[in-house]
Write a protein that holds these residues in place. Structure first.
Motif, PDB file in Angstrom:
ATOM      1  N   ILE A  55      34.327  47.368  34.993  1.00 18.21           N
ATOM      2  CA  ILE A  55      33.316  48.448  34.279  1.00 18.21           C
ATOM      3  C   ILE A  55      33.548  48.598  36.487  1.00 18.21           C
ATOM      4  N   LYS A  85      31.626  50.906  37.971  1.00 19.65           N
ATOM      5  CA  LYS A  85      30.971  52.049  38.899  1.00 19.65           C
ATOM      6  C   LYS A  85      29.938  51.609  39.439  1.00 19.65           C
ATOM      7  N   ASN A  89      30.519  54.824  34.230  1.00 19.64           N
ATOM      8  CA  ASN A  89      28.649  55.240  33.063  1.00 19.64           C
ATOM      9  C   ASN A  89      28.498  56.510  33.682  1.00 19.64           C
ATOM     10  N   VAL A 103      31.604  54.111  29.490  1.00 25.21           N
ATOM     11  CA  VAL A 103      30.704  53.252  28.289  1.00 25.21           C
ATOM     12  C   VAL A 103      29.376  53.683  28.924  1.00 25.21           C
ATOM     13  N   MET A 112      30.469  49.582  19.137  1.00 29.15           N
ATOM     14  CA  MET A 112      29.526  48.672  20.940  1.00 29.15           C
ATOM     15  C   MET A 112      27.953  48.855  20.773  1.00 29.15           C
ATOM     16  N   MET A 136      25.350  46.315  23.404  1.00 30.24           N
ATOM     17  CA  MET A 136      24.332  45.546  24.779  1.00 30.24           C
ATOM     18  C   MET A 136      23.560  44.173  24.038  1.00 30.24           C
ATOM     19  N   MET A 196      28.920  40.999  28.244  1.00 25.25           N
ATOM     20  CA  MET A 196      29.356  41.980  29.870  1.00 25.25           C
ATOM     21  C   MET A 196      29.122  40.699  30.732  1.00 25.25           C
ATOM     22  N   THR A 197      28.529  40.551  32.058  1.00 21.36           N
ATOM     23  CA  THR A 197      28.606  39.574  33.182  1.00 21.36           C
ATOM     24  C   THR A 197      28.166  38.648  32.586  1.00 21.36           C
ATOM     25  N   ARG A 205      33.337  44.684  28.222  1.00 21.60           N
ATOM     26  CA  ARG A 205      32.954  45.166  28.911  1.00 21.60           C
ATOM     27  C   ARG A 205      32.500  43.999  30.334  1.00 21.60           C
ATOM     28  N   ILE A 206      33.207  44.359  31.920  1.00 18.60           N
ATOM     29  CA  ILE A 206      32.776  43.322  32.906  1.00 18.60           C
ATOM     30  C   ILE A 206      32.630  44.055  33.916  1.00 18.60           C
ATOM     31  N   GLY A 207      31.777  43.850  34.875  1.00 21.06           N
ATOM     32  CA  GLY A 207      31.932  44.633  35.732  1.00 21.06           C
ATOM     33  C   GLY A 207      31.530  43.826  37.339  1.00 21.06           C
ATOM     34  N   ARG A 208      30.116  43.401  37.705  1.00 19.45           N
ATOM     35  CA  ARG A 208      29.929  42.602  38.686  1.00 19.45           C
ATOM     36  C   ARG A 208      30.717  41.511  38.964  1.00 19.45           C
ATOM     37  N   ARG A 212      26.643  44.912  42.373  1.00 17.48           N
ATOM     38  CA  ARG A 212      26.033  46.554  42.956  1.00 17.48           C
ATOM     39  C   ARG A 212      25.189  46.484  44.173  1.00 17.48           C
TER      40      ARG A 212
HETATM   41  C1  LIG Z   1      27.220  48.182  34.011  1.00 16.71           C
HETATM   42  C2  LIG Z   1      27.690  48.068  32.268  1.00 16.71           C
HETATM   43  C3  LIG Z   1      28.109  47.066  32.168  1.00 16.71           C
HETATM   44  C4  LIG Z   1      28.789  45.932  33.512  1.00 16.71           C
HETATM   45  O1  LIG Z   1      28.025  45.262  33.319  1.00 16.71           O
HETATM   46  P1  LIG Z   1      27.827  44.306  34.778  1.00 16.71           P
HETATM   47  O2  LIG Z   1      27.214  43.119  33.981  1.00 16.71           O
HETATM   48  O3  LIG Z   1      28.282  44.446  35.888  1.00 16.71           O
HETATM   49  O4  LIG Z   1      29.272  43.014  33.535  1.00 16.71           O
HETATM   50  C5  LIG Z   1      29.042  46.595  31.339  1.00 16.71           C
HETATM   51  N1  LIG Z   1      28.244  48.005  29.733  1.00 16.71           N
HETATM   52  C6  LIG Z   1      27.526  49.204  30.245  1.00 16.71           C
HETATM   53  C7  LIG Z   1      27.556  50.025  28.648  1.00 16.71           C
HETATM   54  C8  LIG Z   1      27.508  48.963  31.637  1.00 16.71           C
HETATM   55  O5  LIG Z   1      26.428  49.966  31.530  1.00 16.71           O
END
Ligand SMILES: *Cc1c(COP(=O)(O)O)cnc(C)c1O
Length: 221
Positions: free
Chosen positions: A24, A26, A47, A68, A152, A154, A196-197, A212-215, A221
């Motif tokens: 991810i 963003k 996103n 996402v 999906m 969260m 996620m993270t 779905r991994i970003g940070r 961010r």
């Molecule tokens: C931002 C986001 C993520 C990733 O989140 P992190 O905490 O950065 O891993 C995953 N899914 C969705 C829907 C998001 O908006």
């Protein structure tokens, strides 16, 4: 650690499992995405439609772009020509719009049903009952250019890992129920996007097929 090092370390841990990583990106610059791409990552998620379109134009064409975040109907046409998976299908109206734009682009767009499993209130995501109503709705069944690939969710934003585990477990149970009752014999209904993270390890324990991994990869961010 650099983006490459973070990614490689994560991929190493995920390699043991049969799970897809959606990086991810963003709010992160294209240079960071390019680093991850060069380290072998080909699937990225954003996103915001606008940001997604802009980044795509600056990066290699073989990247698969996932959407996402909450998707406004008036943004669908921007991403319809190329998006490879929409994780955030959360209403019949959005489904109709995606179907229409997919048709105009002569393609079928893969989508996941976003389900609200967290304790926090949210405007987005279906309740379990609403998903079944949708799947039984003729107007939905008649859509020919979207393909539902799975669900999906969260989890709650909490340090209570037991709570998070319960939420993921219940989503997996519901996913299996849908598979049995609405998608029997349909091999495409196979994705359980969760983790996620902060909670990807718990999600894997509870049967996630897609994290779905970003940070963790790109930093805060
Ligand atoms: C931002 C986001 C993520 C990733 O989140 P992190 O905490 O950065 O891993 C995953 N899914 C969705 C829907 C998001 O908006």
């Amino acid at each position: 650690m650099s983006v490459k090092e973070q990614l490689n370390s994560l991929l190493h841990q995920l390699n043991e499992e049969d799970v897809t990583l959606v990086a991810i990106s963003k709010k992160k610059p294209v240079e960071d995405i390019r680093s991850a791409y060069e380290a072998g990552q080909k699937i990225f998620g954003e996103n915001r439609a606008q940001e997604l379109v802009k980044k795509r134009s600056q990066l290699p064409e073989d990247i698969q772009w996932h959407m996402v975040g909450h998707l406004q109907r008036n943004k669908v046409k921007k991403i319809a020509p190329f998006v490879s998976l929409i994780h955030s299908l959360d209403s019949l109206r959005l489904a109709k719009e995606i179907d229409k734009r997919a048709q105009q682009n002569e393609r079928v767009i893969d989508c996941l049903l976003q389900i609200h499993i967290a304790q926090e209130k949210s405007k987005y995501g279906f309740a379990y009952e609403e998903v079944e109503e949708l799947l039984q709705d003729k107007a939905f069944q008649n859509l020919t250019h979207i393909r539902i690939r799975g669900v999906m969710g969260m989890a709650s934003f909490t340090g209570n890992t037991e709570q998070v585990g319960e939420e993921f477990k219940s989503l997996n149970t519901f996913f299996k129920k849908l598979k049995q009752e609405y998608f029997a014999g349909n091999d495409h209904f196979s994705e359980l996007s969760m983790g996620m993270t902060n909670d990807w390890k718990i999600a894997l324990e509870e049967g996630s097929t897609m994290v779905r991994i970003g940070r963790l990869i790109f930093g805060e961010r």
